[in-house]
Design an enzyme around this catalytic site. Sequence first.
Site, mmCIF file in Angstrom:
data_model
loop_
_atom_site.group_PDB
_atom_site.id
_atom_site.type_symbol
_atom_site.label_atom_id
_atom_site.label_comp_id
_atom_site.label_asym_id
_atom_site.label_seq_id
_atom_site.Cartn_x
_atom_site.Cartn_y
_atom_site.Cartn_z
ATOM 1 N N LYS A 38 -4.099 -6.275 6.693
ATOM 2 C CA LYS A 38 -2.699 -5.845 6.618
ATOM 3 C C LYS A 38 -2.573 -4.584 5.768
ATOM 4 O O LYS A 38 -1.918 -3.615 6.159
ATOM 5 C CB LYS A 38 -1.857 -6.964 6.010
ATOM 6 C CG LYS A 38 -0.471 -6.552 5.499
ATOM 7 C CD LYS A 38 0.183 -7.731 4.783
ATOM 8 C CE LYS A 38 1.500 -7.357 4.141
ATOM 9 N NZ LYS A 38 1.347 -6.502 2.942
ATOM 10 N N ASN A 39 -3.192 -4.576 4.595
ATOM 11 C CA ASN A 39 -3.012 -3.461 3.661
ATOM 12 C C ASN A 39 -3.716 -2.188 4.107
ATOM 13 O O ASN A 39 -3.423 -1.113 3.584
ATOM 14 C CB ASN A 39 -3.492 -3.871 2.268
ATOM 15 C CG ASN A 39 -2.594 -4.922 1.643
ATOM 16 O OD1 ASN A 39 -1.434 -5.063 2.013
ATOM 17 N ND2 ASN A 39 -3.139 -5.679 0.695
ATOM 18 N N ARG A 75 7.749 -3.577 2.172
ATOM 19 C CA ARG A 75 7.504 -2.601 1.127
ATOM 20 C C ARG A 75 6.851 -1.335 1.674
ATOM 21 O O ARG A 75 7.107 -0.233 1.202
ATOM 22 C CB ARG A 75 6.607 -3.241 0.051
ATOM 23 C CG ARG A 75 6.204 -2.320 -1.073
ATOM 24 C CD ARG A 75 7.383 -1.904 -1.912
ATOM 25 N NE ARG A 75 7.031 -0.991 -2.978
ATOM 26 C CZ ARG A 75 7.894 -0.505 -3.845
ATOM 27 N NH1 ARG A 75 9.146 -0.877 -3.790
ATOM 28 N NH2 ARG A 75 7.515 0.336 -4.779
ATOM 29 N N CYS A 122 8.423 -8.726 -0.577
ATOM 30 C CA CYS A 122 8.544 -9.945 -1.361
ATOM 31 C C CYS A 122 9.168 -9.664 -2.721
ATOM 32 O O CYS A 122 8.978 -8.601 -3.305
ATOM 33 C CB CYS A 122 7.170 -10.580 -1.567
ATOM 34 S SG CYS A 122 6.391 -11.149 -0.037
ATOM 35 N N ARG A 163 8.575 -3.197 -8.647
ATOM 36 C CA ARG A 163 7.815 -2.262 -7.823
ATOM 37 C C ARG A 163 8.596 -0.968 -7.580
ATOM 38 O O ARG A 163 8.931 -0.609 -6.459
ATOM 39 C CB ARG A 163 7.447 -2.920 -6.485
ATOM 40 C CG ARG A 163 6.677 -4.198 -6.667
ATOM 41 C CD ARG A 163 5.804 -4.525 -5.499
ATOM 42 N NE ARG A 163 6.513 -5.063 -4.369
ATOM 43 C CZ ARG A 163 5.922 -5.601 -3.306
ATOM 44 N NH1 ARG A 163 4.616 -5.655 -3.249
ATOM 45 N NH2 ARG A 163 6.613 -6.072 -2.314
ATOM 46 N N PRO A 164 8.943 -0.252 -8.649
ATOM 47 C CA PRO A 164 9.799 0.926 -8.498
ATOM 48 C C PRO A 164 9.134 2.011 -7.670
ATOM 49 O O PRO A 164 7.918 2.133 -7.621
ATOM 50 C CB PRO A 164 10.006 1.381 -9.946
ATOM 51 C CG PRO A 164 8.813 0.877 -10.680
ATOM 52 C CD PRO A 164 8.474 -0.438 -10.035
ATOM 53 N N ASP A 212 9.684 5.144 -8.300
ATOM 54 C CA ASP A 212 9.685 6.379 -9.081
ATOM 55 C C ASP A 212 8.306 7.017 -9.146
ATOM 56 O O ASP A 212 8.189 8.238 -9.233
ATOM 57 C CB ASP A 212 10.246 6.133 -10.490
ATOM 58 C CG ASP A 212 9.433 5.143 -11.295
ATOM 59 O OD1 ASP A 212 8.904 4.188 -10.684
ATOM 60 O OD2 ASP A 212 9.327 5.315 -12.523
ATOM 61 N N LEU A 213 7.236 6.209 -9.096
ATOM 62 C CA LEU A 213 5.891 6.790 -9.068
ATOM 63 C C LEU A 213 5.710 7.662 -7.831
ATOM 64 O O LEU A 213 5.151 8.764 -7.906
ATOM 65 C CB LEU A 213 4.839 5.681 -9.073
ATOM 66 C CG LEU A 213 4.592 4.928 -10.384
ATOM 67 C CD1 LEU A 213 3.551 3.841 -10.165
ATOM 68 C CD2 LEU A 213 4.120 5.885 -11.470
ATOM 69 N N ASP A 257 -3.024 -9.948 -5.483
ATOM 70 C CA ASP A 257 -2.718 -10.647 -4.243
ATOM 71 C C ASP A 257 -3.415 -12.004 -4.127
ATOM 72 O O ASP A 257 -3.036 -12.821 -3.288
ATOM 73 C CB ASP A 257 -3.088 -9.789 -3.035
ATOM 74 C CG ASP A 257 -2.035 -8.738 -2.729
ATOM 75 O OD1 ASP A 257 -0.944 -8.794 -3.327
ATOM 76 O OD2 ASP A 257 -2.295 -7.851 -1.893
ATOM 77 N N ILE A 265 0.290 -6.861 -12.996
ATOM 78 C CA ILE A 265 0.734 -5.930 -11.965
ATOM 79 C C ILE A 265 2.205 -6.144 -11.611
ATOM 80 O O ILE A 265 3.014 -5.216 -11.682
ATOM 81 C CB ILE A 265 -0.130 -6.057 -10.691
ATOM 82 C CG1 ILE A 265 -1.627 -5.982 -11.055
ATOM 83 C CG2 ILE A 265 0.249 -4.971 -9.691
ATOM 84 C CD1 ILE A 265 -2.071 -4.690 -11.651
ATOM 85 N N ARG A 322 4.164 -12.723 7.520
ATOM 86 C CA ARG A 322 4.092 -11.289 7.240
ATOM 87 C C ARG A 322 2.656 -10.815 7.073
ATOM 88 O O ARG A 322 2.359 -9.637 7.295
ATOM 89 C CB ARG A 322 4.884 -10.960 5.970
ATOM 90 C CG ARG A 322 6.402 -10.989 6.148
ATOM 91 C CD ARG A 322 7.083 -10.471 4.897
ATOM 92 N NE ARG A 322 6.461 -9.231 4.479
ATOM 93 C CZ ARG A 322 6.174 -8.921 3.209
ATOM 94 N NH1 ARG A 322 6.452 -9.759 2.239
ATOM 95 N NH2 ARG A 322 5.614 -7.765 2.924
#
Length: 431
Positions: A33-34, A103, A127, A132-133, A135-136, A315, A337, A407
Site C-alpha cells: 500500500k505505502n 492521507r 486514520c 500528522r500536520p 506543515d512539513l 505501523d 511517531i 483500506r
Amino acid sequence: MRPDDESRGMALKYLEISGGRPLFGEIQIQGSKNAALPILVSCILSEGTCRIENCPEIKDVEDTLQIMRELGCSTKRSGRTVYVNTSGISGWEIRATEASRIRSSVLFLGALLGRMGKAALPMPGGCAIGSRPVDLHQKALEQMGAVFRNGDQIQAECPLIQGGRIRLPFPSVGATENCLLACVLAKGESWIENPAREPEIDELCGFLNLRGARITRRADGSLRIQGVSRLEPGVWQIQADRIVAGTYLMAAACTGGSLCVSGCSRESLGAAAEVLRQMGAQVQNQEKRWAVAVRERLKGVPYIETRPYPEFPTDLQSPLMTALSVASGRSRIRETIFENRFSTAWELHKMGARIRVEGNLACIDGVRRLRGARIQAPDLRGGAALVLAGLQAEGITRIERTEYIERGYEDICRDLGSVGARIRVVQDAGG
C-alpha cells in the site's frame, strides 16, 4: 461503516472470529500500500500510459484512482495490474470526497505542482492516529518557490519550480515523497536532507528514474535530484507489503503457530524480526521468504519504541501490542511517531488485556488468554491488531468498522483463513 449508515437501517458488516486455533502454512503477501499510492500519484508527471503491476486491491488505491479520474486521467484495472493514462489530465483542483478519507491525497500537491504549476485539495484524511500536520510538506515546497493560501482547503501555486536545498526537520515519509514529486521536473538541482529512508521511498525513486528522472541517494542518506524537462511513462511491479507481512508473522506468534510469508526482503522486516526473537519466537529468513514458529508462550519485551526506518515501524506497533498483551511479564511500548496510536488499547481492554497508557507510553502486563468480545476497529493498523486478538481469544470476537481494515489489507479473511483461522465477514441486517 459510519454511524449515520446505521441510522438509515443499512446492514452492519463485521468480522466474526472464533479464536484459539494456531496458524500453520504460507501466505503470499500482497503488493505494498505505502509503495503503490505515491507511485500511482507520480504517474501524473508524464503523459501516456503507465502500467503498475502487483497493485493491491484495497480501498486506498481505489480512492486514489478515483481522484485521478476526476482530474482527467483514465484508469483501468485488470486483476492486480493497473493502467493509468494521464494524457487527458486537465484539472488541478481536487474536490473528491476520497481526498478527505485518505492521507496520501496530500501527495497530489507535489505532483500537481510539478505537472500543472498549481494545486488545490481538501485537508487530507485517513486514520485518526494523530495530527500528522501538513506543515512539513508546505514548508518544504515553499523552499522551491511554491506560494500557499490555506483556508478550508490547501491551495498552492508555482509556475516554475526551482531546485534548491531542502532540510526536513523530521524524516517524514509523506513530505519526502512530496518533495521528490515536485523536484524531478524542477529547474536545476535539488538536495533533500534528512529524508525518510523507508523502502517505499527508494521504490518511488526507482520508478521515477526508470522514467527519466535523475535521483541518487548519497551515503549520508540525503537525496540528490537533478531536474529534467520531462518524464516518460513506464512499467513497474510493486514490492510486497512489509507491514502486512509483519502483521501476519505476529498473528502466527500470538496464536502459537508456524507460518511463512513470501515477498519481503531481509532489510524490510529486520526490526520486526528482531523483536519477535526477543519474545521467544524462532524467526528465519531466506531470500524473500520469512518463517516464524512459536513453541512456548511468548515473553514480554521490557522496552521498545517506534522510530523511523530502519527501526521498529509505527505501523506494526498496534499488532505488537496485541502480541505483548498475551506474553508473559511486563512490556512497555513508547510511540514516538503518532500521538493517538494507542486507541487499540481501549478495545483490547474489553477482551481482558491489562494495558495502562500514560501519554505516549503503554505498559502491558500480559495475560494468558484474551476473551472474545464485540469491539470496533479504531483505525487501519488497530483493526488488524484486533483481528490478531480475536485469533488468540477464547470464544467469539466480532469486529465492527471493517472499512478501516479494507483500506490496507486486500482480504484478511482469505489470507488468514488459508492458514487455519476461523474468520468470516458477516452482514447483520439488524445492526
